[in-house]
Design an enzyme around this catalytic site. Structure first.
Site, PDB file in Angstrom:
ATOM      1  N   SER A 198       0.782  -1.234   0.000  1.00 15.22           N
ATOM      2  CA  SER A 198       0.000   0.000   0.000  1.00 15.22           C
ATOM      3  C   SER A 198       0.812   1.282   0.000  1.00 15.22           C
ATOM      4  CB  SER A 198      -0.961  -0.001   1.193  1.00 15.22           C
ATOM      5  OG  SER A 198      -2.038  -0.883   0.938  1.00 15.22           O
ATOM      6  N   TYR A 208     -10.923   2.372   4.947  1.00 11.19           N
ATOM      7  CA  TYR A 208      -9.844   2.062   4.000  1.00 11.19           C
ATOM      8  C   TYR A 208     -10.371   1.132   2.921  1.00 11.19           C
ATOM      9  CZ  TYR A 208      -4.913   1.186   2.795  1.00 11.19           C
ATOM     10  OH  TYR A 208      -3.697   1.122   2.170  1.00 11.19           O
ATOM     11  N   SER A 209     -10.243   1.548   1.670  1.00  9.57           N
ATOM     12  CA  SER A 209     -10.757   0.747   0.563  1.00  9.57           C
ATOM     13  C   SER A 209      -9.802   0.796  -0.616  1.00  9.57           C
ATOM     14  CB  SER A 209     -12.135   1.258   0.135  1.00  9.57           C
ATOM     15  OG  SER A 209     -12.579   0.594  -1.033  1.00  9.57           O
ATOM     16  N   ASN A 210      -9.306  -0.358  -1.017  1.00  8.43           N
ATOM     17  CA  ASN A 210      -8.419  -0.428  -2.180  1.00  8.43           C
ATOM     18  C   ASN A 210      -9.110   0.045  -3.460  1.00  8.43           C
ATOM     19  OD1 ASN A 210      -5.901  -1.666  -1.110  1.00  8.43           O
ATOM     20  ND2 ASN A 210      -7.291  -3.317  -0.536  1.00  8.43           N
ATOM     21  N   GLY A 230       2.997  -0.913   3.930  1.00  7.29           N
ATOM     22  CA  GLY A 230       2.236  -1.855   3.126  1.00  7.29           C
ATOM     23  C   GLY A 230       2.808  -3.251   3.182  1.00  7.29           C
TER      24      GLY A 230
END
Length: 385
Positions: free
Chosen positions: A73, A179-181, A317
């Site tokens: 991330s 939190y969202s990819n 990440g």
């Protein structure tokens, strides 16, 4: 699977002043179950780099001190910077509806570009949502044997977005933080739509080229450049635990949520240059570093307090046996970057040790040398973020 390192936790390389406190922390991290680690620090005592553990299970070679690794991330910080650079060029409006640039997805018109970068859009996370009441809504397979067997599959970013949009939103746009990819895959598509070029080409034009980050890659295949340490994944099959080498994988399943490859040197160069204002005009850098009260997240970075009263700008990440740390003071004068290789598993059995070790490193680099430092006292830093 246990990892025995024995005397292999001796530092493979060390430059700059002797830093026994960093050596001890790295040894503790290896002893807690990580296979290998590379660390790069720069503070008032100068630069230091070290490597410990093993690059490959069953081997004796230590991780290369500036080897390539998947940065997970941390990719989001690069992507957010790229979006903000396009804002500076007048190609994107930070508070414009994302749907105006990507009408093909039918996004809620209330979702702005800013909300994508700050994780306040409410859009479902395509890697799955975990709710406070214990409910789990699965997304794309990224764990267990199913992921291992299909780790070379290719996913198009549009696929990931459409999967996410087929699920209910987590909350109304702008009303919460989660939190969202998916937000960063939408950011990738946004970059490509407004420029007419791939995110890799734009990354090269605006970040990698100007900063000469020759060790940083937006991958389009399963390979990772040499030199590198190996990543592993452990899963259960028919009652047996299996451990496989997953160094080679197609990271299209995570896309701009975490697909990039870099080195500790490149990460240090990038975060320091970003904080010094070399990549963004001051007003946009200030926007980037304005934290949301819910999670301390700005636009692609976390804003985190240190134990000694200071602040660091960061994003970390992890992705299937590789992990990366990236920290800087708001003026870019002190940095800490690291790369780890380990045996990952669905139970995240190393998560606690990883967090604890990170805090130790932060205290050593950002707090340990502050008292009595005459350099900082004679010329105070001027924070740009």
């Amino acid at each position: 699977m246990s990892i025995t390192v024995g005397h292999q936790d001796e530092l493979a390389a060390r430059t700059g002043p002797d830093r026994p406190e960093l050596q001890r922390t790295i040894r503790e991290i290896i002893d807690s179950g990580f296979a290998g680690m590379q660390v790069r620090a720069h503070d008032e005592r100068g630069g230091w780099v070290g490597s410990a553990g093993v690059a490959e299970l069953g081997g004796t070679a230590k991780p290369p001190v500036n080897g390539h690794g998947r940065i997970g991330s941390n990719t989001k910080t690069f992507t957010a910077t790229l979006v903000l650079q396009l804002v500076a060029e007048g190609k994107i409006g930070l508070d414009s509806p994302a749907d105006g640039y990507l009408p093909e997805f039918g996004l809620d018109r209330r979702i702005t570009v800013r909300m994508l970068l700050q994780h306040t859009s409410g859009v479902f996370n395509f890697t799955g949502e975990y709710y406070d009441d214990g409910t789990v809504v699965p997304g794309i397979p990224w764990q267990g044997q199913e992921w291992v067997d299909n780790r070379f599959a290719t996913y198009r970013p549009e696929e990931l977005v459409r999967l996410a949009l087929s699920k209910p939103a987590r909350f109304e746009p702008g009303t919460d933080w989660s939190y969202s990819n998916t937000n960063y895959v939408l950011a990738r598509l946004l970059i490509e739509k407004v420029t007419g070029r791939s995110v890799a080409e734009e990354m090269q034009r605006l970040i990698l080229g100007p900063l000469r980050l020759s060790g940083t890659v937006v991958p389009d295949a399963s390979e990772i450049p040499e030199p590198h340490a190996h990543a592993y994944y452990r899963y259960e099959n028919a009652g047996e635990q299996k451990t496989v080498d997953v160094t080679r994988q197609n990271p299209s399943w995570i896309s701009s949520g975490g697909d990039m490859i870099s080195t500790t040197e490149d990460l240090a160069t990038f975060i320091s240059a970003l904080m010094r204002g070399e990549l963004l005009p001051a007003p946009l850098l200030a926007e980037m570093c304005r934290p949301h009260p819910e999670a301390g997240y700005g636009l692609g970075v976390f804003v985190q307090d240190t134990a000694c009263g200071g602040t660091v700008i960061t994003h970390n990440g992890g992705i299937a046996g590789h992990a990366a740390l990236m920290y800087s003071t708001p003026d870019g004068s002190k940095t800490l970057t690291a790369s780890l290789n380990y045996v990952d598993d669905a139970a995240m059995s190393l998560a606690g040790a990883f967090h604890k070790a990170t805090q130790r490193l932060l205290e050593e680099v950002f707090c340990g040398g502050q008292a009595g430092s005459t350099d900082e006292a004679t010329e105070p830093a001027q924070p740009t973020c």
